[in-house]
Design an enzyme around this catalytic site. Sequence first.
Site, PDB file in Angstrom:
ATOM      1  N   TYR A 124       0.083  14.169   0.410  1.00 26.77           N
ATOM      2  CA  TYR A 124      -0.373  14.983   1.401  1.00 26.77           C
ATOM      3  C   TYR A 124      -0.127  16.305   1.261  1.00 26.77           C
ATOM      4  O   TYR A 124       0.034  17.100   2.462  1.00 26.77           O
ATOM      5  CB  TYR A 124       0.334  14.151   2.669  1.00 26.77           C
ATOM      6  CG  TYR A 124       0.066  12.788   2.838  1.00 26.77           C
ATOM      7  CD1 TYR A 124      -0.975  12.303   3.252  1.00 26.77           C
ATOM      8  CD2 TYR A 124       1.343  11.947   2.477  1.00 26.77           C
ATOM      9  CE1 TYR A 124      -1.095  10.572   3.447  1.00 26.77           C
ATOM     10  CE2 TYR A 124       1.310  10.562   2.469  1.00 26.77           C
ATOM     11  CZ  TYR A 124       0.035   9.965   2.948  1.00 26.77           C
ATOM     12  OH  TYR A 124       0.110   8.596   2.903  1.00 26.77           O
TER      13      TYR A 124
ATOM     14  N   CYS B 290      -3.868  33.626   8.895  1.00 26.44           N
ATOM     15  CA  CYS B 290      -3.455  34.281  10.426  1.00 26.44           C
ATOM     16  C   CYS B 290      -3.549  33.312  11.504  1.00 26.44           C
ATOM     17  O   CYS B 290      -4.174  32.833  12.204  1.00 26.44           O
ATOM     18  CB  CYS B 290      -4.922  34.992  10.722  1.00 26.44           C
ATOM     19  SG  CYS B 290      -5.278  36.230   9.604  1.00 26.44           S
ATOM     20  N   GLU B 291      -2.188  32.780  11.293  1.00 29.84           N
ATOM     21  CA  GLU B 291      -1.606  31.540  12.219  1.00 29.84           C
ATOM     22  C   GLU B 291      -0.086  31.774  12.154  1.00 29.84           C
ATOM     23  O   GLU B 291       0.554  31.625  11.056  1.00 29.84           O
ATOM     24  CB  GLU B 291      -1.770  30.329  11.771  1.00 29.84           C
ATOM     25  CG  GLU B 291      -3.404  29.716  11.856  1.00 29.84           C
ATOM     26  CD  GLU B 291      -3.890  29.020  12.907  1.00 29.84           C
ATOM     27  OE1 GLU B 291      -3.027  28.686  13.865  1.00 29.84           O
ATOM     28  OE2 GLU B 291      -5.007  28.950  12.967  1.00 29.84           O
TER      29      GLU B 291
ATOM     30  N   TYR C  53       3.722  18.493  10.712  1.00 29.02           N
ATOM     31  CA  TYR C  53       4.553  17.572  11.083  1.00 29.02           C
ATOM     32  C   TYR C  53       6.085  18.027  11.202  1.00 29.02           C
ATOM     33  O   TYR C  53       6.862  17.389  11.136  1.00 29.02           O
ATOM     34  CB  TYR C  53       4.691  16.441  10.021  1.00 29.02           C
ATOM     35  CG  TYR C  53       3.372  15.800   9.740  1.00 29.02           C
ATOM     36  CD1 TYR C  53       2.705  14.949  10.423  1.00 29.02           C
ATOM     37  CD2 TYR C  53       2.929  16.116   8.175  1.00 29.02           C
ATOM     38  CE1 TYR C  53       1.466  14.422   9.962  1.00 29.02           C
ATOM     39  CE2 TYR C  53       1.426  15.481   7.697  1.00 29.02           C
ATOM     40  CZ  TYR C  53       1.052  14.830   8.605  1.00 29.02           C
ATOM     41  OH  TYR C  53      -0.425  14.255   8.244  1.00 29.02           O
TER      42      TYR C  53
ATOM     43  N   GLU D 277       0.836  -1.383  -0.044  1.00 31.93           N
ATOM     44  CA  GLU D 277       0.092   0.120  -0.011  1.00 31.93           C
ATOM     45  C   GLU D 277       1.023   1.345  -0.109  1.00 31.93           C
ATOM     46  O   GLU D 277       0.675   2.230   0.960  1.00 31.93           O
ATOM     47  CB  GLU D 277      -0.895   0.025   1.312  1.00 31.93           C
ATOM     48  CG  GLU D 277      -1.869  -1.348   1.382  1.00 31.93           C
ATOM     49  CD  GLU D 277      -2.605  -1.101   2.679  1.00 31.93           C
ATOM     50  OE1 GLU D 277      -2.197  -0.412   3.647  1.00 31.93           O
ATOM     51  OE2 GLU D 277      -3.643  -1.914   2.966  1.00 31.93           O
TER      52      GLU D 277
ATOM     53  N   GLY E 169       1.740   5.005  -0.731  1.00 33.50           N
ATOM     54  CA  GLY E 169       1.231   6.153  -1.017  1.00 33.50           C
ATOM     55  C   GLY E 169       2.271   6.903  -1.547  1.00 33.50           C
ATOM     56  O   GLY E 169       2.581   7.596  -2.607  1.00 33.50           O
ATOM     57  N   ARG E 170       2.927   7.814  -0.326  1.00 35.57           N
ATOM     58  CA  ARG E 170       3.965   8.985  -0.328  1.00 35.57           C
ATOM     59  C   ARG E 170       5.002   8.546  -1.616  1.00 35.57           C
ATOM     60  O   ARG E 170       5.389   9.250  -2.554  1.00 35.57           O
ATOM     61  CB  ARG E 170       4.510   9.031   0.894  1.00 35.57           C
ATOM     62  CG  ARG E 170       5.658  10.161   0.875  1.00 35.57           C
ATOM     63  CD  ARG E 170       6.225  10.225   2.156  1.00 35.57           C
ATOM     64  NE  ARG E 170       5.413   9.940   3.401  1.00 35.57           N
ATOM     65  CZ  ARG E 170       4.846  10.852   3.997  1.00 35.57           C
ATOM     66  NH1 ARG E 170       5.165  12.405   3.799  1.00 35.57           N
ATOM     67  NH2 ARG E 170       4.192  10.653   5.119  1.00 35.57           N
TER      68      ARG E 170
HETATM   69  C1  LIG Z   1      -1.493   6.231   5.003  1.00 33.79           C
HETATM   70  C2  LIG Z   1      -1.677   4.796   4.737  1.00 33.79           C
HETATM   71  C3  LIG Z   1      -0.847   4.261   3.773  1.00 33.79           C
HETATM   72  C4  LIG Z   1       0.063   4.809   2.967  1.00 33.79           C
HETATM   73  O1  LIG Z   1       1.011   5.429   3.605  1.00 33.79           O
HETATM   74  P1  LIG Z   1       2.223   5.999   2.963  1.00 33.79           P
HETATM   75  O2  LIG Z   1       3.152   6.491   3.931  1.00 33.79           O
HETATM   76  O3  LIG Z   1       1.850   7.112   1.941  1.00 33.79           O
HETATM   77  O4  LIG Z   1       2.941   5.069   2.040  1.00 33.79           O
HETATM   78  C5  LIG Z   1      -1.095   2.961   3.493  1.00 33.79           C
HETATM   79  N1  LIG Z   1      -2.009   2.158   4.270  1.00 33.79           N
HETATM   80  C6  LIG Z   1      -2.549   2.655   5.213  1.00 33.79           C
HETATM   81  C7  LIG Z   1      -3.570   1.729   6.030  1.00 33.79           C
HETATM   82  C8  LIG Z   1      -2.470   3.923   5.510  1.00 33.79           C
HETATM   83  O5  LIG Z   1      -3.383   4.417   6.654  1.00 33.79           O
END
Ligand SMILES: *Cc1c(COP(=O)(O)O)cnc(C)c1O
Length: 415
Positions: free
Chosen positions: A373, A344-345, A315, A272, A274-275
């Site tokens: 993100y 305004c922060e 972060y 999975e 993402g980043r």
């Molecule tokens: C956010 C998330 C990802 C992706 O995380 P990355 O750091 O973007 O690779 C994969 N699986 C689950 C369950 C997540 O919550």
Amino acid sequence: MLLCDGVSLDGLGQTHGTPLYVYSAKQIRHRFSLFQDAFAGWPFTICYAVKANSALAILRMLAKLGAGFDIVSGGELERVRRANKTALKRVVFSGVGKQVWEIDAALKAQILMFNVESEAELALLAERAEVMGVRARFALRVNPDVFADTHPYISTGLREHKFGIDIGLARGIYRKSKKSKWLDAAGVSVHIGSQIRAVEPFAAALARVAGLVGELRRDGHNIRYVDAGGGLGIDYSDSPAHSTFDPARKVKDYAAALRKVSASLDAHLLLEPGRFLVAQAGALLMRVLVVKKNGTKTFVITDAAMNDLIRPALYQAHHEILPVVQPRRPGAADTAVDVVGPVCESGDFFARDRAMPKVKAGDLVVLLDAGAYGMSQASNYNTRPRAAEVLVDGTVAKLIRRRETLKDLFAPEIP
Ligand SMILES: *Cc1c(COP(=O)(O)O)cnc(C)c1O
């Protein structure tokens, strides 16, 4: 002059205005291919984590390459449906708080698997599956109690976190699930957090999962899937490590670490990321509004703000920022500035005390590694319309989301 592949950023800023997210299709395809190459020969599916960047055009592109998707809401399920219907069968549904309508929609869509995060959720899933008259494939998302060195807000694999089910309790819950004929214990899943740079924690987590899979099979469960989660980190900083950051090497190391423990698994592996797929394929283009001196400090105030990209505020994230015209690495003679937005922060900053080549009002600057993100966490804070997004493919730049208008913002309100 900076380019995104074959397209000038200056031209994009003029055509589409700022703030503007710019993504490289080529870079995303390349990152995807790194996983495909490193895991070649395994039974596996890459389930891209939609929350990293949920633009329909990007989902559609990844679906065409064969990606599945990791979703965390009914909204993200609908995104996958709109991007590519045939990808629904490659969807895994994660998240600690699934609602009835979301579960029903996912059952109806016949997704691959639910990653269940509590015993109560499993009971609800059985109930909804019975109502719908379908069997629900599920994996328990186990909490392996593995420490991963990352920001505390994006670390998820420890017992103290809200995520997953204590791995020691999982076997008993799987056993109970046999009582419902509407539940199909198809897999085991794990996700220990995000922006994790070392590969060892992933291997440690998977090793614990492998032990559980053996027990579950002995208990008579037909476990076919192991979901290793996402979380592989990138290098945002301009440290010497930055120039040596080799994404191909990273994915190979990651695959090798997983292979060591999963060789005996005999299961279809789900990943999975993402980043890692999208972060470095994106940048946030913005224009300098004012350069302002307060005492000894210099503030570069841009038309983008924390509502467009919240990572530094949330972060303490580091992003490189470069002037678009005459970009160069900062030198010793450059003064340190704070790059901030108009919100305004005091938390509304992109960089603090950062040595930067001199910029003036009207200049374009670009914040790098903003593909993950960034837009997906954007908001309308301060009643600011969200940025437009452009996907560059070679020499062609396509607007994939128009800039929001004030009319868009007011549409749902009842004065
Ligand atoms: C956010 C998330 C990802 C992706 O995380 P990355 O750091 O973007 O690779 C994969 N699986 C689950 C369950 C997540 O919550």
